[in-house]
Design a protein around this motif. Structure first.
Motif, PDB file in Angstrom:
ATOM      1  N   THR A   1       0.913  -1.335  -0.065  1.00  4.25           N
ATOM      2  CA  THR A   1      -0.076   0.077   0.133  1.00  4.25           C
ATOM      3  C   THR A   1       0.882   1.232  -0.056  1.00  4.25           C
ATOM      4  O   THR A   1       1.802   1.201   0.480  1.00  4.25           O
ATOM      5  N   LYS A   2       0.419   2.316  -0.842  1.00  4.60           N
ATOM      6  CA  LYS A   2       1.359   3.433  -0.890  1.00  4.60           C
ATOM      7  C   LYS A   2       1.203   4.410   0.515  1.00  4.60           C
ATOM      8  O   LYS A   2       0.008   4.171   1.210  1.00  4.60           O
ATOM      9  N   GLY A   3       2.165   5.068   0.665  1.00  6.68           N
ATOM     10  CA  GLY A   3       2.158   5.786   2.095  1.00  6.68           C
ATOM     11  C   GLY A   3       3.128   6.864   2.006  1.00  6.68           C
ATOM     12  O   GLY A   3       3.596   7.420   0.870  1.00  6.68           O
TER      13      GLY A   3
ATOM     14  N   ASP B   1      -2.141  14.475  -0.435  1.00  3.76           N
ATOM     15  CA  ASP B   1      -3.075  13.840  -1.413  1.00  3.76           C
ATOM     16  C   ASP B   1      -2.492  12.567  -1.960  1.00  3.76           C
ATOM     17  O   ASP B   1      -1.435  12.285  -1.777  1.00  3.76           O
ATOM     18  N   GLU B   2      -3.473  11.664  -2.214  1.00  4.40           N
ATOM     19  CA  GLU B   2      -3.011  10.344  -2.630  1.00  4.40           C
ATOM     20  C   GLU B   2      -2.136  10.093  -3.859  1.00  4.40           C
ATOM     21  O   GLU B   2      -1.335   9.238  -3.825  1.00  4.40           O
ATOM     22  N   THR B   3      -2.264  11.351  -4.636  1.00  5.21           N
ATOM     23  CA  THR B   3      -1.186  11.375  -5.631  1.00  5.21           C
ATOM     24  C   THR B   3       0.491  11.537  -5.339  1.00  5.21           C
ATOM     25  O   THR B   3       1.143  11.213  -6.361  1.00  5.21           O
ATOM     26  N   GLN B   4       0.610  11.994  -4.258  1.00  5.71           N
ATOM     27  CA  GLN B   4       1.665  12.460  -3.611  1.00  5.71           C
ATOM     28  C   GLN B   4       2.489  11.167  -2.706  1.00  5.71           C
ATOM     29  O   GLN B   4       3.641  10.949  -2.859  1.00  5.71           O
TER      30      GLN B   4
END
Length: 213
Positions: free
Chosen positions: A129-131, A138-141
């Motif tokens: 999972t991205k973190g 923001d999710e894009t970062q």
């Protein structure tokens, strides 16, 4: 002419007052600085430093290792999310008869299988999972891997209850339970303090404390 002279004098007085006022009113610093300004400088309230990560890791290396005790939230999460098969199509949870003891119930044998699955995935995670970056970004970062070599197990409330995910970047705003060096996962499991890990479920890491259960 006299009126013009008075006008010039008034303008000069205003200018002098403005300059004097500006000289004594500087930008807010320290505790008075706006949070937005601190964030722009990279100093957010919930920042996690490399030292913070190392301290978190060290706090986990204070136990005797082994598997989490039967009947705890942590052992149930390990079995639920790591006892099964990891495939490119997703995780297929074990649906057979629990080995116990007693047979038919989740016991030490099932927990051991779950821990083995957790260790394998922390060493070479199939799903990450991205973190990272910071709290509330923001999710894009967010990034999948921050390049620091750590792998995290973190929990979050979901519609189906508490769920866990693996991260290779700081899990800001999640409940960080475990962290290990990806190239030496065994070091964690040889010395892990499961009481400390269990307590971490109640804490928000890199974010405001939120009681969710």
């Amino acid at each position: 002419m006299r009126s013009n002279g008075l006008l010039v004098s008034a303008v000069l007085c205003v200018g002098i007052f403005t300059l004097t006022h500006l000289a004594f009113v500087g930008p807010a610093t320290g505790a008075n600085a706006p949070k937005v300004a601190r964030a722009a400088r990279g100093g957010g309230e919930y920042d996690i430093s490399d030292a913070d990560i190392q301290n978190f890791y060290n706090s986990l290396l204070t136990g005797a290792g082994g598997d989490p005790p039967k009947g705890t939230v942590l052992s149930e999460l390990v079995v639920k999310f790591f006892h099964g098969d990891f495939t490119p199509q997703g995780f297929k949870r074990y649906s057979g008869l629990w080995k116990g003891p007693p047979p038919g119930n989740i016991g030490k044998k099932d927990i051991a299988v779950g821990v083995a699955g957790l260790k394998a995935q922390m060493a070479n995670p199939m799903f990450v999972t991205k973190g990272g970056v910071g709290y509330g970004v923001d999710e894009t970062q967010k990034v999948e891997d921050d390049g620091k070599g750590w792998v995290w197990l973190a929990a979050e409330m979901s519609p189906g209850g508490l769920a866990v995910e693996l991260f290779k970047s700081v899990p800001y705003g999640k409940r960080a339970i475990l962290v290990a060096k990806q190239n030496n996962v065994d070091e964690l499991f040889q010395k892990v303090n499961w009481d400390t890990a269990l307590g971490n479920i109640e804490k928000t890491f890199g974010g405001p404390q939120i009681k969710q259960r």
